[in-house]
Design a protein around this motif. Structure first.
Motif, mmCIF file in Angstrom:
data_model
loop_
_atom_site.group_PDB
_atom_site.id
_atom_site.type_symbol
_atom_site.label_atom_id
_atom_site.label_comp_id
_atom_site.label_asym_id
_atom_site.label_seq_id
_atom_site.Cartn_x
_atom_site.Cartn_y
_atom_site.Cartn_z
ATOM 1 N N THR A 1 0.827 -1.200 0.000
ATOM 2 C CA THR A 1 0.000 0.000 0.000
ATOM 3 C C THR A 1 0.866 1.256 0.000
ATOM 4 O O THR A 1 1.827 1.355 0.761
ATOM 5 N N ASP A 2 0.507 2.212 -0.829
ATOM 6 C CA ASP A 2 1.177 3.507 -0.867
ATOM 7 C C ASP A 2 0.604 4.350 0.271
ATOM 8 O O ASP A 2 -0.255 5.216 0.061
ATOM 9 N N THR A 3 1.081 4.108 1.464
ATOM 10 C CA THR A 3 0.504 4.729 2.658
ATOM 11 C C THR A 3 0.726 6.237 2.715
ATOM 12 O O THR A 3 -0.010 6.940 3.392
ATOM 13 N N ASN B 1 0.353 8.277 0.220
ATOM 14 C CA ASN B 1 -0.601 8.948 -0.654
ATOM 15 C C ASN B 1 -2.036 8.485 -0.437
ATOM 16 O O ASN B 1 -2.947 8.999 -1.078
#
Length: 152
Positions: A29-31, A33
């Motif tokens: 997960t692109d935490t 963004n």
């Protein structure tokens, strides 16, 4: 309570469901963004709660504890102080809320600095408070709190 860096999380065996789901979610997960909110993690009942906020003085947060879930709190950016104490050393301030899996507590404890890339595992026997300002004052923190079903 366990505190360490994410590089070492696989060294610990904690009786929870969903830990592997949580770590997989964190890796994929692109935490930075992703918007703050609650994200279910699968069949285990585990949930990721992504938060971005400014830390506050310790007296502005309540001590709390949970019964059904352990908290895996991971600081993604920034740094914060977290308080911890044995639950047995605290006094309930009210009734336990089964719906929120939370009881607020009165008492005192110890504090530690938690930096980016570090985690703290709070089990049901641990009272805790988080998102506390450091000695240098309030600061922005981005973190994820994984609520993991307790099996202990």
């Amino acid at each position: 309570m366990i505190a360490d860096t994410l590089d070492h999380i696989h060294l610990y065996r904690v009786p929870v469901d969903g830990l592997e789901e949580a770590l997989a979610w964190l890796e994929r997960t692109d935490t930075l963004n992703l918007g703050p909110g609650r994200y279910p993690l699968g069949d285990s009942g585990a949930v990721a709660i992504l938060a971005a906020a400014v830390t506050v003085p310790a007296d502005e947060e309540e001590w709390e504890a949970h019964r059904r879930f352990a908290d895996l709190q991971v600081v993604l950016s920034g740094e914060e102080r977290m308080g911890f104490a044995p639950l047995a050393a605290m006094t309930p301030k009210g009734e336990y809320s089964a719906e929120e899996d939370c009881v607020l507590l009165a008492g005192s404890g110890n504090f530690m600095l938690v930096r980016e890339g570090c985690f703290v595992f709070f089990m049901p026997q641990d009272a805790h408070k988080a998102m506390l300002a450091t000695d240098s004052g309030p600061g922005e923190v981005r973190k994820v709190v994984f609520k993991l079903p307790w099996k202990g």
